[in-house]
Scaffold this motif. Sequence first.
Motif, short mmCIF file in Angstrom:
data_model
loop_
_atom_site.label_atom_id
_atom_site.label_comp_id
_atom_site.label_asym_id
_atom_site.label_seq_id
_atom_site.Cartn_x
_atom_site.Cartn_y
_atom_site.Cartn_z
N GLU A 1 41.07 -68.55 14.14
CA GLU A 1 39.82 -67.77 13.32
C GLU A 1 39.42 -66.85 14.08
OE1 GLU A 1 36.49 -70.27 11.05
OE2 GLU A 1 35.70 -69.55 12.81
N ASN A 2 39.17 -66.85 15.34
CA ASN A 2 38.31 -65.90 16.07
C ASN A 2 39.24 -64.61 16.16
OD1 ASN A 2 37.62 -64.60 19.08
ND2 ASN A 2 35.89 -65.10 18.10
N ILE A 3 40.57 -64.80 16.24
CA ILE A 3 41.46 -63.63 16.61
C ILE A 3 41.52 -63.04 15.29
CG2 ILE A 3 43.69 -62.89 16.71
CD1 ILE A 3 44.13 -65.36 18.86
N GLU A 4 41.56 -63.39 14.02
CA GLU A 4 41.82 -62.72 12.78
C GLU A 4 40.42 -62.24 12.63
OE1 GLU A 4 42.89 -63.87 8.23
OE2 GLU A 4 43.43 -65.53 9.57
N GLN A 5 39.36 -62.66 12.78
CA GLN A 5 37.83 -62.15 12.45
C GLN A 5 37.87 -60.94 13.45
OE1 GLN A 5 35.24 -65.43 13.39
NE2 GLN A 5 35.16 -66.06 11.16
N LYS A 6 38.14 -60.73 14.69
CA LYS A 6 38.14 -59.73 15.55
C LYS A 6 39.04 -58.76 15.21
CE LYS A 6 35.18 -61.18 18.62
NZ LYS A 6 33.63 -60.35 18.86
N LEU B 1 45.20 -56.15 17.63
CA LEU B 1 44.46 -56.04 18.62
C LEU B 1 45.02 -55.60 19.83
CD1 LEU B 1 42.89 -59.75 18.76
CD2 LEU B 1 41.67 -57.60 17.93
N ARG B 2 46.49 -55.52 19.83
CA ARG B 2 47.37 -54.84 20.90
C ARG B 2 46.94 -53.43 21.01
NH1 ARG B 2 51.40 -57.17 23.00
NH2 ARG B 2 51.59 -58.07 21.09
N SER C 1 42.32 -53.61 20.98
CA SER C 1 41.54 -54.08 22.02
C SER C 1 42.45 -54.94 22.78
CB SER C 1 40.33 -55.10 21.58
OG SER C 1 39.78 -55.80 22.53
N PRO C 2 43.21 -54.36 23.66
CA PRO C 2 44.47 -55.23 24.42
C PRO C 2 43.72 -55.95 25.49
CG PRO C 2 44.02 -52.86 25.14
CD PRO C 2 43.25 -52.95 23.95
N GLY C 3 42.48 -55.74 26.04
CA GLY C 3 41.85 -56.93 26.81
C GLY C 3 41.48 -58.03 26.08
N LEU C 4 40.97 -58.09 25.04
CA LEU C 4 40.69 -59.30 24.17
C LEU C 4 41.82 -59.97 23.90
CD1 LEU C 4 38.57 -61.09 22.81
CD2 LEU C 4 38.70 -59.39 20.87
N LEU C 5 42.83 -59.11 23.42
CA LEU C 5 44.19 -59.63 23.05
C LEU C 5 44.85 -60.81 24.20
CD1 LEU C 5 46.63 -60.09 21.34
CD2 LEU C 5 47.68 -58.00 22.29
N LYS C 6 44.79 -60.01 25.28
CA LYS C 6 45.44 -61.09 26.69
C LYS C 6 44.22 -61.97 26.90
CE LYS C 6 46.39 -60.53 31.72
NZ LYS C 6 45.62 -61.85 31.80
N ILE C 7 43.00 -62.09 26.69
CA ILE C 7 42.28 -63.34 27.02
C ILE C 7 42.55 -64.35 25.98
CG2 ILE C 7 39.77 -64.05 26.76
CD1 ILE C 7 39.10 -61.41 28.20
N ARG C 8 42.73 -64.06 24.75
CA ARG C 8 42.87 -64.77 23.54
C ARG C 8 44.38 -65.48 23.47
NH1 ARG C 8 38.16 -64.84 23.61
NH2 ARG C 8 36.52 -64.04 21.94
#
Length: 430
Positions: A316-321, A364-365, A368-375
């Motif tokens: 859910e968080n990935i899609e919202q971001k 996200l790639r 926001s690549p940083g957030l992508l890696k964390i998730r």
Amino acid sequence: ALAEQHPARLRNAGDKAKLISSNDSSGFTFRGRFTDKEQAISVGHEISQKAHSALRWLIGRQGYRHDTQVFIAWAVSGKQFPSPFGELGGWGEWNDDEVPEPETVPAEAPPDHTRDLGQSFARRLNVYMAGYGEIDNPTEDIVVMGLDSATTGRMAITYYRELKGAEFLERLRRWHTAMAWPQRFSRKETDAKGKSKPVVGWSPAAPAPDTISVAAYGRRLDDKLRKATVERLIPCVIDGRPLPRDLMEACAHRVIHRSGQDSWEWELSLGVACALFKGFYETHPDSHQRRSYAMALEPTRTSRDYLFGRLLAIAENIEQKALKYADEKERPTNAERLMQHFAMRPASAWLNIRLALEPYLERLRSSSPGLLKIRKDLLDDVTGLFQPDDFTDDSRRLSPEFLLGYHCQRLDFRYKPGAENATDAEGDKA
């Protein structure tokens, strides 16, 4: 002098119901028992006036009322004590405005409220209860009484308990400790310029009986069902009885089947459902079935249902971001829409949700690549905690425990430490 008639108007100025009434001298009231009403009960006029006036004053001052139902508690000595009918929340309060965005993280990271929330709540609850030390003695009496009327002329005492002060405080402490869970609150505050603005956040608290009835059956429930639910919950608070399992399951059912609910109503139901599930198993009469849950995310908990709930929150968080970075209109995510199917068949539903995540991961790639890696790392970590048979088992539906993992993971994303926010921000800039 005996009272021939007794006062009415106990609950409000238009209340015609009486606690003591005997105007049926020609019917079947006394047949086989008494020849006249004085043999049934005799109350002096002065005593009747004093007792009814005191009860009317207590109801108006500190009564818990809904429709014709009234619950009232008081100390015989007149000393102050905490109300057993409401919420004692407001400790360790979280505020959305106090959580900075990744781009505005201060040099000193804000404290991580999610790590010690349970200990902080217990400590503040004990301090709060200690403030009522005057009634915590063997000679102090607390009275709890419930009143209701089935007709316009007759009122009955539906609940009555007399407790010692120490016993009363201990039962109240036990209820609020077991049922404590972060609950959504919304209020208005006035800023320095005198303007009113809404504030939404989360505060650890045990839900009030009336809130539980709304979470279990919806805000449009009829008055009879609401009153019956409150009557079932009051003994759980005052007498320490086990929480009814059907109420806990009804709250979880409404969270899973969220269609037709407003956002605020669903968030309220989610917090209440988690509180009841946690309290149900922490106070289970069978010691072999008791479980203990923290009010914060437990990264080391490896139960199947808890881990599936975490996966749902991450998706859910990935899609919202991804939608936020793309400036798209807010809409329900796949995780939200498939929650009902996910609860019944988690393995197959998760496969569908995971495949539907790929387009959002690609967004996200680039944004926001940083957030992508964390998730993605978090997805791998949670998936790695599963037992192989649990992750692929589609025959067992999820218990309400998955809501705890789901809710804790969502709150962890919202109120995570500043250091993690800074890491996200640096990854985004990279």
